[in-house]
Design an enzyme around this catalytic site. Structure first.
Site, PDB file in Angstrom:
ATOM      1  N   THR A 123      33.641 -11.714 -45.493  1.00 16.36           N
ATOM      2  CA  THR A 123      35.243 -11.539 -45.433  1.00 16.36           C
ATOM      3  C   THR A 123      35.524 -10.458 -44.571  1.00 16.36           C
ATOM      4  O   THR A 123      36.660 -10.547 -43.888  1.00 16.36           O
ATOM      5  CB  THR A 123      35.640 -11.407 -46.984  1.00 16.36           C
ATOM      6  N   ASP A 124      34.490  -9.726 -44.173  1.00 18.98           N
ATOM      7  CA  ASP A 124      34.993  -8.401 -43.394  1.00 18.98           C
ATOM      8  C   ASP A 124      35.713  -8.920 -42.261  1.00 18.98           C
ATOM      9  O   ASP A 124      36.588  -8.108 -41.408  1.00 18.98           O
ATOM     10  CB  ASP A 124      33.778  -7.529 -43.198  1.00 18.98           C
ATOM     11  N   SER A 126      28.968  -9.998 -41.837  1.00 18.54           N
ATOM     12  CA  SER A 126      29.906 -10.493 -40.982  1.00 18.54           C
ATOM     13  C   SER A 126      30.444  -8.816 -40.319  1.00 18.54           C
ATOM     14  O   SER A 126      31.267  -9.004 -39.355  1.00 18.54           O
ATOM     15  CB  SER A 126      31.044 -11.071 -41.626  1.00 18.54           C
ATOM     16  N   THR A 153      28.837 -12.170 -47.832  1.00 21.10           N
ATOM     17  CA  THR A 153      28.352 -12.004 -49.223  1.00 21.10           C
ATOM     18  C   THR A 153      28.254 -13.289 -50.084  1.00 21.10           C
ATOM     19  O   THR A 153      27.616 -12.964 -51.056  1.00 21.10           O
ATOM     20  CB  THR A 153      29.810 -11.299 -49.809  1.00 21.10           C
TER      21      THR A 153
END
Length: 321
Positions: free
Chosen positions: A92-93, A59, A13
């Site tokens: 961040t995933d 990610s 992101t």
């Protein structure tokens, strides 16, 4: 010799773009290169930084190949005497997974590897990525900093404990019961706990082609669970099972029966808790190994690495089993 920092870009992101500045959800991740991101942060203009675009992906689509490459490139740069630290920009995933992988493989003792990312795309009116990048460099430059660290929203977390706790808020990261290692405030670190510690498995443990890595899957215990998923995974050739159990490692009776079948066939089972906080406290007479405070996804990586280490040990120094 002036200390330098290396930033490894992987997309996410923080490198995402949207058609409108007020769109924080309908963006496309991994659109901008790491050089573009760094050039867009005036506060980093005078920092001695090198940038390397290692990958460019959302990610959620992270692969074992990416983790292997991250470990190899981070290790390469950490070995350079002029490099004081490595920063990884990441979505961040699956950031917690990549960070835990590097923590277990590298566990650097004299230099930091710092993960950072963003919850808003680079085109957002109040994008969080630029400040997170500044904080990551500040953390990497902190005297004595070491281990694999994660910083976003000012919080500093250890890779063995960090987890994504919210789907869209800026303060998405948490260390659960352990609490943050510290906070980056006004250009300085306020540290609350010791730097992360751990024994590194080493790059040799993950040097095999990823196509030959063991297959480790995650299954969840829930109301109405049965053993069909486990038996299907056994038929597909799974090499290990990480279980997201209820409460303190409790398992639905039907799922438990299937997991016992898997263990009887030599497939290791590692039990974690699906609860957001806490973990699994080992009990007398437990059927399977427990993952302690690891999340289910971290437990999956732990089991994967254990199996890789066993294969490497069985092969011996000449690579022959």
């Amino acid at each position: 010799m002036q200390s330098r920092f290396v930033v490894l870009g992987t997309g996410g992101t923080i490198a995402g773009t949207a058609a409108a500045a007020d769109d924080h959800l309908g963006y496309q991740a991994a659109q901008l290169g790491i050089q573009t991101l760094l050039a867009g942060v005036p506060a980093l203009k005078d920092w001695p930084v090198e940038a390397e675009q290692l990958a460019q992906l959302d990610s959620k689509d992270a692969t074992h190949a990416l983790w292997q490459a991250l470990a190899q490139r981070a290790s390469h740069h950490l070995a350079r005497p002029e490099v004081a630290g490595v920063i990884v920009t990441h979505g961040t995933d699956t950031m917690e997974e990549a960070a835990y992988f590097l923590h277990r493989v590298l566990a650097p003792r004299d230099k930091p590897v710092v993960f950072t990312g963003a919850m808003r795309p680079a085109t957002a009116l109040m994008a969080d990525g630029p400040q997170n990048l500044v904080d990551a460099l500040t953390l990497a430059a902190t005297p004595g900093a070491r281990g694999v660290l994660v910083t976003m929203g000012g919080g500093v977390h250890g890779a063995a404990e960090v987890r994504k706790q919210h789907s869209y808020r800026l303060d998405t990261l948490s260390c659960g019961d352990a609490g943050a290692l510290g906070f980056v405030e006004a250009g300085r670190l306020r540290r609350l706990r010791d730097w992360p510690a751990g024994e590194a498995l080493g790059l040799a443990a993950v040097s095999a082609p990823v196509a030959h890595w063991p297959r480790v899957d995650v299954v969840m215990s829930h109301g109405g669970a049965d053993g069909r998923v486990v038996r299907a995974l056994l038929a597909a050739g799974t090499d290990g099972l990480a279980v997201a159990a209820t409460g303190n490692g409790t398992l639905h009776a039907a799922l438990l029966a299937a997991l016992e079948e898997a263990a009887a066939r030599g497939v290791p089972v590692l039990v974690a808790s699906r609860c957001a906080h806490g973990g699994v406290i080992a009990q007398p007479g437990q059927r399977f190994e427990t993952a302690g405070t690891l999340t289910p996804v971290a437990a999956r990586i732990e089991l994967l690495l254990q199996l890789l280490a066993r294969r490497a040990a069985a092969a011996g120094p000449d690579g022959a089993a």
